[in-house]
Design a protein around this motif. Structure first.
Motif, mmCIF file in Angstrom:
data_model
loop_
_atom_site.group_PDB
_atom_site.id
_atom_site.type_symbol
_atom_site.label_atom_id
_atom_site.label_comp_id
_atom_site.label_asym_id
_atom_site.label_seq_id
_atom_site.Cartn_x
_atom_site.Cartn_y
_atom_site.Cartn_z
ATOM 1 N N TRP A 22 68.412 -29.441 -34.310
ATOM 2 C CA TRP A 22 68.305 -28.608 -35.516
ATOM 3 C C TRP A 22 69.566 -28.773 -36.370
ATOM 4 O O TRP A 22 69.482 -28.977 -37.578
ATOM 5 C CB TRP A 22 68.087 -27.149 -35.136
ATOM 6 N N VAL A 23 70.716 -28.662 -35.749
ATOM 7 C CA VAL A 23 71.979 -28.787 -36.480
ATOM 8 C C VAL A 23 72.084 -30.179 -37.105
ATOM 9 O O VAL A 23 72.399 -30.317 -38.290
ATOM 10 C CB VAL A 23 73.182 -28.489 -35.561
ATOM 11 N N LEU A 24 71.801 -31.200 -36.327
ATOM 12 C CA LEU A 24 71.892 -32.566 -36.858
ATOM 13 C C LEU A 24 70.905 -32.805 -37.986
ATOM 14 O O LEU A 24 71.249 -33.430 -38.997
ATOM 15 C CB LEU A 24 71.682 -33.579 -35.730
ATOM 16 N N ASP A 25 69.683 -32.311 -37.829
ATOM 17 C CA ASP A 25 68.678 -32.454 -38.886
ATOM 18 C C ASP A 25 69.141 -31.777 -40.178
ATOM 19 O O ASP A 25 69.019 -32.348 -41.265
ATOM 20 C CB ASP A 25 67.337 -31.837 -38.456
ATOM 21 N N LEU A 29 71.885 -35.921 -40.139
ATOM 22 C CA LEU A 29 72.316 -36.926 -39.168
ATOM 23 C C LEU A 29 71.201 -37.380 -38.224
ATOM 24 O O LEU A 29 71.463 -38.058 -37.230
ATOM 25 C CB LEU A 29 73.497 -36.390 -38.340
ATOM 26 N N THR A 30 69.971 -37.034 -38.530
ATOM 27 C CA THR A 30 68.854 -37.351 -37.644
ATOM 28 C C THR A 30 68.738 -38.848 -37.388
ATOM 29 O O THR A 30 68.623 -39.284 -36.235
ATOM 30 C CB THR A 30 67.535 -36.820 -38.236
ATOM 31 N N GLU A 31 68.752 -39.634 -38.436
ATOM 32 C CA GLU A 31 68.575 -41.085 -38.291
ATOM 33 C C GLU A 31 69.698 -41.693 -37.450
ATOM 34 O O GLU A 31 69.446 -42.494 -36.546
ATOM 35 C CB GLU A 31 68.523 -41.754 -39.661
ATOM 36 N N LYS A 35 69.300 -43.485 -33.742
ATOM 37 C CA LYS A 35 69.734 -44.875 -33.609
ATOM 38 C C LYS A 35 70.659 -45.026 -32.398
ATOM 39 O O LYS A 35 70.580 -46.014 -31.666
ATOM 40 C CB LYS A 35 70.451 -45.325 -34.883
ATOM 41 N N LEU A 36 71.525 -44.038 -32.161
ATOM 42 C CA LEU A 36 72.477 -44.104 -31.065
ATOM 43 C C LEU A 36 71.910 -43.603 -29.737
ATOM 44 O O LEU A 36 72.417 -43.973 -28.673
ATOM 45 C CB LEU A 36 73.728 -43.281 -31.409
ATOM 46 N N LEU A 37 70.878 -42.795 -29.770
ATOM 47 C CA LEU A 37 70.338 -42.174 -28.560
ATOM 48 C C LEU A 37 70.025 -43.163 -27.439
ATOM 49 O O LEU A 37 70.372 -42.897 -26.280
ATOM 50 C CB LEU A 37 69.100 -41.327 -28.897
ATOM 51 N N LYS A 48 79.999 -37.277 -30.296
ATOM 52 C CA LYS A 48 80.122 -38.198 -31.428
ATOM 53 C C LYS A 48 79.533 -37.578 -32.701
ATOM 54 O O LYS A 48 80.120 -37.679 -33.779
ATOM 55 C CB LYS A 48 79.434 -39.522 -31.111
ATOM 56 N N MET A 49 78.389 -36.913 -32.569
ATOM 57 C CA MET A 49 77.757 -36.298 -33.737
ATOM 58 C C MET A 49 78.605 -35.141 -34.281
ATOM 59 O O MET A 49 78.740 -34.980 -35.497
ATOM 60 C CB MET A 49 76.353 -35.794 -33.392
#
Length: 87
Positions: A22-25, A29-31, A35-37, A48-49
């Motif tokens: 939720w915070v990243l979205d 920063l979702t994409e 990509k890193l997941l 990192k996020m």
């Protein structure tokens, strides 16, 4: 002394989403996250996020504001309060 109750939600029972995502979205920063997941373990990835958010000038207060907008079912807070009142 003030009593404190801590409630953990690991299965989206209390809030209706994953709070990390939720915070990243909310900060766009979702994409980058997805990509890193595949290349990182969860905790280092979240570190990192959070570092990325910090580098963008985001503060703890900014994250708190996002968390205040987290979707939550209206019955959850009274249920937690009722559980707390029972000891």
């Amino acid at each position: 002394m003030t009593s404190i109750i801590v409630v953990f939600d690991f299965d989206s029972t209390i809030i209706e989403c994953d709070s990390d995502n939720w915070v990243l979205d909310e900060f766009g920063l979702t994409e980058k996250f997805y990509k890193l997941l595949p290349t990182m373990l969860w905790n280092p990835l979240m570190d990192k996020m959070m570092s990325e958010l910090h580098s963008q000038g985001k503060t703890i207060e900014d994250i708190v504001q996002v968390l205040h907008r987290t979707p939550i079912h209206p019955c959850i807070v009274p249920a937690i309060e009722a559980a707390y009142s029972l000891g």
